[in-house]
Design an enzyme around this catalytic site. Structure first.
Site, PDB file in Angstrom:
ATOM      1  N   SER A  56       7.963 -11.187   6.855  1.00 30.13           N
ATOM      2  CA  SER A  56       8.484 -10.001   6.865  1.00 30.13           C
ATOM      3  C   SER A  56       9.475  -9.610   5.874  1.00 30.13           C
ATOM      4  O   SER A  56      10.307 -10.413   5.635  1.00 30.13           O
ATOM      5  CB  SER A  56       9.291  -9.789   8.262  1.00 30.13           C
ATOM      6  N   ASP A 101      -3.519   5.400 -12.988  1.00 37.55           N
ATOM      7  CA  ASP A 101      -4.128   6.611 -12.916  1.00 37.55           C
ATOM      8  C   ASP A 101      -3.696   7.560 -13.897  1.00 37.55           C
ATOM      9  O   ASP A 101      -4.367   8.277 -14.531  1.00 37.55           O
ATOM     10  CB  ASP A 101      -3.635   7.320 -11.660  1.00 37.55           C
ATOM     11  N   GLY A 152      -0.601  -3.402 -22.662  1.00 34.87           N
ATOM     12  CA  GLY A 152      -1.263  -2.411 -23.335  1.00 34.87           C
ATOM     13  C   GLY A 152      -2.829  -2.224 -22.645  1.00 34.87           C
ATOM     14  O   GLY A 152      -3.067  -2.681 -21.683  1.00 34.87           O
ATOM     15  N   PHE A 209      -3.703  -0.105   2.860  1.00 30.81           N
ATOM     16  CA  PHE A 209      -4.368   1.242   2.613  1.00 30.81           C
ATOM     17  C   PHE A 209      -5.172   1.396   3.973  1.00 30.81           C
ATOM     18  O   PHE A 209      -5.920   0.696   4.506  1.00 30.81           O
ATOM     19  CB  PHE A 209      -5.410   1.095   1.558  1.00 30.81           C
ATOM     20  N   GLN A 220     -11.628  -1.104  -4.500  1.00 34.49           N
ATOM     21  CA  GLN A 220     -12.851  -1.270  -3.762  1.00 34.49           C
ATOM     22  C   GLN A 220     -13.543  -2.289  -4.085  1.00 34.49           C
ATOM     23  O   GLN A 220     -14.597  -2.827  -3.166  1.00 34.49           O
ATOM     24  CB  GLN A 220     -13.423   0.136  -3.586  1.00 34.49           C
ATOM     25  N   ASN A 280      -8.556  -3.124 -14.312  1.00 35.01           N
ATOM     26  CA  ASN A 280      -7.419  -3.845 -14.916  1.00 35.01           C
ATOM     27  C   ASN A 280      -7.790  -5.299 -15.090  1.00 35.01           C
ATOM     28  O   ASN A 280      -8.811  -5.707 -14.939  1.00 35.01           O
ATOM     29  CB  ASN A 280      -6.103  -3.819 -14.133  1.00 35.01           C
TER      30      ASN A 280
END
Length: 326
Positions: free
Chosen positions: A36, A257, A228, A116, A173, A195
């Site tokens: 936690s 994004d 970069g 998610f 995903q 990435n």
């Protein structure tokens, strides 16, 4: 250039943990983790990959069509996107589920632990590109971003059937996709975004070597965070574009994004890949400096100053015409 951006639409719950996750990991107990982390702050923000990219495109003067699924709680978020120039007419609204949730904790080293919840995104199969083209005319590009896996596969198939060039951005995903599914998402893409971790996972899932990936996709944009981005094309040397540095780090969620939005806006404006990537890196740094993926403000003067400091005056002359709306 008419661009449809497909993928997740979400509400982000962003927490900061002002220590290091690794301080609580025990190397011989990783098979039974029960941890936690007491967060020091919480920010609730608009998010989702497709919505973030769409808003970035709109702020750079490209009018995108957002294609995805949201919940019965989408009214305020939808108004925000429309007020910022995003076409939301093709967002499927669930009658029973809430908009997806992204819950993310970031530590001092910018490591992230996230969960998610898909929510309404499980109904993304109802948002199609066919309906977009019937309403807006032929699309010049569709980005297939992280989404319900069934929707990603259907949208990629739809791009091929309709002859729409597409960008593959499987992102988080990838971990849920089988090898054949990953290969179907990438094969024939005009652009591939990953990435470093996703690049390795993609090769593991597909069984393809780096060169085989390049033969399947037209241009591979491989982002490396502060190092970069590398640009790969089959049979040609890799290009490298440095990141735009900053010391004013806010929160890293949404930076990738923003790069995608800047790169695609540059391509839409006729830039070649290297200057388009520079525009993407400049926008990514703007987002890195704030908490939240859509709360940033753009200033042409400030962006051009950072571009000049990073890439020189020639880059300013090349990119300045592509910032007219700021």
């Amino acid at each position: 250039m008419r661009i449809a951006v497909t993928g997740s639409i979400a509400t982000d719950h962003l927490m900061a943990y002002r220590r290091r996750f690794t301080e609580q990991f025990l190397g011989d107990r990783l098979d039974r983790v029960s941890l936690s982390f007491l967060a020091d702050s919480l920010e609730v923000r608009h998010g989702g990959v497709a919505a973030n990219i769409s808003l970035g495109l709109a702020r750079l003067g490209v009018a995108p069509v957002l294609v995805g699924a949201a919940g019965k709680d989408f009214a305020e978020y939808g108004s925000w996107l429309r007020d910022n120039g995003v076409d939301t007419a093709h967002v499927h609204l669930s009658e029973t589920l809430h908009t997806a949730r992204f819950v993310c904790t970031t530590d001092l080293d910018h490591n992230q632990i996230a969960t998610f919840y898909a929510g309404a995104m499980t109904e993304a199969v109802h948002a199609t590109l066919t309906s977009v083209q019937e309403r807006t005319g032929r699309l010049d590009l569709a980005l297939v971003g992280p989404n319900d896996p069934r929707a990603m596969l259907l949208l990629t198939r739809e791009c091929r059937r309709l002859g729409i060039p597409f960008a593959a951005d499987p992102s988080q995903q990838l971990a849920r996709l089988s090898g054949p599914e990953a290969r179907r998402l990438v094969r024939g893409a005009r652009f591939l975004f990953t990435n470093e971790y996703e690049a390795a996972l993609l090769q593991e899932r597909t069984g393809w070597t780096e060169e085989e990936v390049l033969r399947q996709a037209g241009v591979w944009l491989l982002t490396r965070g502060a190092a970069g981005v590398d640009i790969g094309r089959s049979g040609q040397p890799w290009l490298h574009v440095d990141a735009v540095p900053t010391t004013a780090v806010g929160e890293p969620t949404g930076v990738g994004d923003a790069f995608r939005a800047g790169f695609l806006a540059g391509v839409a404006g006729g830039l070649s890949y290297e200057p388009a990537a520079r525009l993407g890196c400049a926008l990514a740094t703007v987002v890195l400096q704030v908490v939240g993926t859509q709360e940033y403000k753009l200033s042409a003067t400030e962006m051009l100053a950072s571009i000049e400091a990073s890439y020189g005056s020639d880059a300013v002359r090349e990119l300045e015409p592509h910032l007219p709306s700021l």
